[in-house]
Write a protein that holds these residues in place. Structure first.
Motif, PDB file in Angstrom:
ATOM      1  N   LEU A 258      -2.260  -5.126   3.847  1.00 20.27           N
ATOM      2  CA  LEU A 258      -1.734  -4.416   2.664  1.00 20.27           C
ATOM      3  C   LEU A 258      -0.528  -3.557   2.966  1.00 20.27           C
ATOM      4  CD1 LEU A 258      -5.159  -3.267   1.156  1.00 20.27           C
ATOM      5  CD2 LEU A 258      -3.820  -5.280   0.569  1.00 20.27           C
TER       6      LEU A 258
ATOM      7  N   VAL B  23      -1.996  -2.633  10.632  1.00 21.89           N
ATOM      8  CA  VAL B  23      -3.418  -2.275  10.573  1.00 21.89           C
ATOM      9  C   VAL B  23      -4.164  -3.188   9.600  1.00 21.89           C
ATOM     10  CG1 VAL B  23      -3.055  -0.433   8.851  1.00 21.89           C
ATOM     11  CG2 VAL B  23      -5.060  -0.360  10.336  1.00 21.89           C
ATOM     12  N   CYS B  24      -3.466  -3.641   8.560  1.00 21.96           N
ATOM     13  CA  CYS B  24      -4.079  -4.609   7.632  1.00 21.96           C
ATOM     14  C   CYS B  24      -2.986  -5.296   6.834  1.00 21.96           C
ATOM     15  CB  CYS B  24      -5.086  -3.929   6.696  1.00 21.96           C
ATOM     16  SG  CYS B  24      -4.300  -2.849   5.487  1.00 21.96           S
TER      17      CYS B  24
ATOM     18  N   CYS C   3      -6.666   6.428   3.062  1.00 15.31           N
ATOM     19  CA  CYS C   3      -6.751   5.256   2.204  1.00 15.31           C
ATOM     20  C   CYS C   3      -8.174   5.097   1.645  1.00 15.31           C
ATOM     21  CB  CYS C   3      -6.344   4.026   3.022  1.00 15.31           C
ATOM     22  SG  CYS C   3      -6.404   2.487   2.131  1.00 15.31           S
ATOM     23  N   MET C   4      -9.162   5.278   2.530  1.00 19.20           N
ATOM     24  CA  MET C   4     -10.554   5.119   2.086  1.00 19.20           C
ATOM     25  C   MET C   4     -10.938   6.235   1.118  1.00 19.20           C
ATOM     26  SD  MET C   4     -12.591   3.924   5.465  1.00 19.20           S
ATOM     27  CE  MET C   4     -11.890   2.801   6.633  1.00 19.20           C
TER      28      MET C   4
ATOM     29  N   PRO D 138      -9.054   0.542  -0.594  1.00 16.27           N
ATOM     30  CA  PRO D 138      -9.603  -0.780  -0.258  1.00 16.27           C
ATOM     31  C   PRO D 138     -10.313  -1.399  -1.469  1.00 16.27           C
ATOM     32  CG  PRO D 138     -10.070   0.757   1.513  1.00 16.27           C
ATOM     33  CD  PRO D 138      -9.499   1.567   0.377  1.00 16.27           C
TER      34      PRO D 138
ATOM     35  N   LEU E 277       0.825  -1.212   0.000  1.00 16.18           N
ATOM     36  CA  LEU E 277       0.000   0.000   0.000  1.00 16.18           C
ATOM     37  C   LEU E 277       0.862   1.267   0.000  1.00 16.18           C
ATOM     38  CD1 LEU E 277      -3.101   0.429   0.127  1.00 16.18           C
ATOM     39  CD2 LEU E 277      -2.832   0.870   2.550  1.00 16.18           C
TER      40      LEU E 277
ATOM     41  N   CYS F  88     -14.058  -0.686   5.760  1.00 14.77           N
ATOM     42  CA  CYS F  88     -12.977  -1.357   5.049  1.00 14.77           C
ATOM     43  C   CYS F  88     -12.886  -2.798   5.553  1.00 14.77           C
ATOM     44  CB  CYS F  88     -11.641  -0.664   5.270  1.00 14.77           C
ATOM     45  SG  CYS F  88     -10.317  -1.654   4.538  1.00 14.77           S
TER      46      CYS F  88
ATOM     47  N   ILE G 162      -3.815   6.159   8.918  1.00 16.76           N
ATOM     48  CA  ILE G 162      -3.785   6.091   7.447  1.00 16.76           C
ATOM     49  C   ILE G 162      -5.130   5.699   6.828  1.00 16.76           C
ATOM     50  CG2 ILE G 162      -1.315   5.590   7.198  1.00 16.76           C
ATOM     51  CD1 ILE G 162      -2.123   2.703   6.535  1.00 16.76           C
ATOM     52  N   CYS G 163      -6.030   5.160   7.645  1.00 15.81           N
ATOM     53  CA  CYS G 163      -7.253   4.603   7.045  1.00 15.81           C
ATOM     54  C   CYS G 163      -8.128   5.650   6.364  1.00 15.81           C
ATOM     55  CB  CYS G 163      -8.043   3.822   8.092  1.00 15.81           C
ATOM     56  SG  CYS G 163      -7.199   2.299   8.561  1.00 15.81           S
TER      57      CYS G 163
ATOM     58  N   PHE H  38     -10.760  -5.034   5.008  1.00 17.08           N
ATOM     59  CA  PHE H  38      -9.413  -5.432   5.439  1.00 17.08           C
ATOM     60  C   PHE H  38      -9.203  -5.077   6.915  1.00 17.08           C
ATOM     61  CE2 PHE H  38      -8.775  -4.725   0.840  1.00 17.08           C
ATOM     62  CZ  PHE H  38      -8.256  -5.959   0.503  1.00 17.08           C
ATOM     63  N   ARG H  39      -9.850  -4.022   7.353  1.00 14.61           N
ATOM     64  CA  ARG H  39      -9.679  -3.589   8.742  1.00 14.61           C
ATOM     65  C   ARG H  39     -10.666  -4.304   9.661  1.00 14.61           C
ATOM     66  NH1 ARG H  39     -10.737   2.656  10.417  1.00 14.61           N
ATOM     67  NH2 ARG H  39     -12.796   2.110   9.650  1.00 14.61           N
TER      68      ARG H  39
HETATM   69  S1  SF4 Z   1      -8.465   1.592   5.033  1.00 13.82           S
HETATM   70 FE1  SF4 Z   1      -6.619   1.041   3.898  1.00 13.82          FE
HETATM   71  S2  SF4 Z   1      -4.996   1.034   5.415  1.00 13.82           S
HETATM   72 FE2  SF4 Z   1      -6.912   0.996   6.546  1.00 13.82          FE
HETATM   73  S3  SF4 Z   1      -7.294  -1.172   6.873  1.00 13.82           S
HETATM   74 FE3  SF4 Z   1      -8.344  -0.621   4.988  1.00 13.82          FE
HETATM   75  S4  SF4 Z   1      -6.939  -1.082   3.338  1.00 13.82           S
HETATM   76 FE4  SF4 Z   1      -5.766  -1.067   5.247  1.00 13.82          FE
END
Ligand code: SF4
Length: 429
Positions: free
Chosen positions: A366, A363-364, A399-400, A405, A303, A346, A395-396, A348-349
């Motif tokens: 990625l 955090v994930c 990122c969102m 994601p 990421l 997200c 960072i989320c 992934f989170r």
């Molecule tokens: S928002 Fe981005 S950084 Fe945060 S958990 Fe999801 S993919 Fe990972």
């Protein structure tokens, strides 16, 4: 018995179960059903590479074809269990399209809502262009998780998620570099937890593969990017496709010889230089060996590199890689943004928990560097604190906002395909 387990068992008892999702979550759930003497009928999966295969003794049907198979059973006896990690809402919204909305269904993640990935090896023998391990001097520890720590991690997982039915024993690293991988698989199986592995299969010493394989892991993903040397070498630096192909033959030989039920999926990374003859030949090989072959448009990892790109900070490696991508970072983001996740969500989170070989928790899955940790040591941090730190991760929100994601989940496959079709193939044999 945990509350979730008894609620789930009550729903499953006496039902003929159809598992929607034949990948790892479904395979873990299938193991759970077998060990609890529950009656499973079949899998459903929309991925053509899985359809018509038999996994754990159950046939995989496409959502369109399953109707005929189940029509002889009274509908009140049937129960669909949606067993996927991140796409359950998408599946629920399609039930009607396949005339399956008259059947009762439940979502497995409502009962077990956390999926674990343990990077038992934080290193790799290859330096693939799209992977974090190709970044020179990345500064991230390349440990191997000790067997003792794996045991402790397993004990904590059982406490944090009593209904855990599968784990992935890889994230960034090559798990077959672990000298005790066979014992680790055995350990998880003793706790009735199914195991997923991923490998580049570019190992000269096949014993490294064979010892763990004999423990019958549920799922083995073989990642590669070409049939001929030139295409493969361009993106799987340090590997040898002739060695990989000979190991694929050995896999089939030993799976048959020892009557193993490991499901092998050749995960083919699509680039401009391998999407013609190379893909066709690899598909033929997969068919010959009766392995599944799934394709994925290669994207840029980790990421942090995508963040840099979005911030206008370019690096030579990403630029070079981008010339070979069928879908560039910007195109992938544009395509995936058309199917946005609900705001602030997200997957992934929310339902993934990654444990690095050094026991840190990012955090994930990625992110690669150690700047975005939610725990310095999984063993010492409560699940509640990990979740709290995830929700506060800085960072989320960025990122969102950038729709990363969605990009990493490859949402809107048709949109990706349409960008890919605009590129001229430079398939090299
Ligand atoms: S928002 Fe981005 S950084 Fe945060 S958990 Fe999801 S993919 Fe990972």
């Amino acid at each position: 018995m945990s509350d979730s387990k008894s609620r789930l068992d009550n729903l499953l008892k006496g039902k003929k179960i159809i598992i929607w999702g034949a990948r790892m979550v479904g395979q873990g759930f299938s193991r759970y059903c077998s060990s609890n003497n529950l009656d499973t009928l079949c899998f459903i999966d929309s991925d053509p590479s899985l359809q018509n295969q038999t996994i754990k003794g159950l046939k995989v049907f496409s959502p369109n074809d399953v109707g005929r198979f189940i029509s002889s059973f009274p509908k009140e006896e049937l129960l669909i269990v949606i067993a996927v990690s991140i796409k359950s809402s998408e599946i629920i919204s399609t039930l009607k399209n396949f005339s399956l909305d008259h059947l009762e269904f439940i979502t497995y993640s409502d009962y077990s809502n956390i999926f674990f990935t343990i990077d038992v090896v934080g290193a790799c023998n290859l330096r693939c262009a799209s992977c974090a391990h190709s970044i020179p001097d990345h500064g991230v520890p390349m440990n191997i998780m000790s067997f003792e720590n794996v045991k402790k991690v397993l004990n904590k997982i059982k406490n944090d998620a009593p209904l855990c039915t599968h784990v992935a024993l890889y994230s960034w690293g090559e798990p077959f570099l672990h000298p005790k991988l066979d014992q680790i698989i055995e350990l998880f199986h003793q706790s009735n937890i199914a195991v997923a592995l991923s490998t580049n299969l570019s190992h000269e010493n096949f014993d490294k593969i064979l010892k763990p394989l004999k423990k019958n892991p549920e799922n083995l993903k073989v990642s590669l990017s070409g049939y001929y040397d030139q295409a493969y070498d361009n993106t799987h630096s340090g590997g040898d496709i002739t060695l990989v192909k000979s190991n694929l033959y050995k896999l089939r030989y030993f799976i048959d010889k020892y009557k193993l039920s490991t499901h092998v999926d050749i995960n083919y990374h699509l680039y401009r230089d391998n999407n013609g003859k190379n893909l066709e030949k690899m598909q033929n090989l997969a068919d010959e060996l009766n392995f599944g072959l799934s394709t994925v448009h290669a994207l840029v990892m980790p990421l942090e590199r995508v963040f840099n790109h979005c911030d206008g900070v370019s690096d030579r490696q990403t630029e070079d890689l981008s010339k070979n991508l069928l879908v560039t970072i910007d195109e992938g983001i544009q395509a995936s943004s058309e199917k946005p996740l609900p705001q602030g969500v997200c997957p992934f989170r929310e339902n993934q928990l990654n444990i690095n070989a050094d026991l840190t928790v990012p955090v994930c899955c990625l992110v690669f560097n150690r700047n975005h940790l939610v725990s310095n040591n999984y063993l010492d941090t409560s699940l509640q604190d990990i979740n709290l730190n995830k929700s506060n991760s800085d960072i989320c929100s960025k990122c969102m906002k950038l729709k990363l994601p969605e990009y990493n989940m490859g949402f809107n496959k048709e949109g990706w395909k349409s960008f890919a079709m605009q590129k001229t193939s430079s398939d090299v044999s």
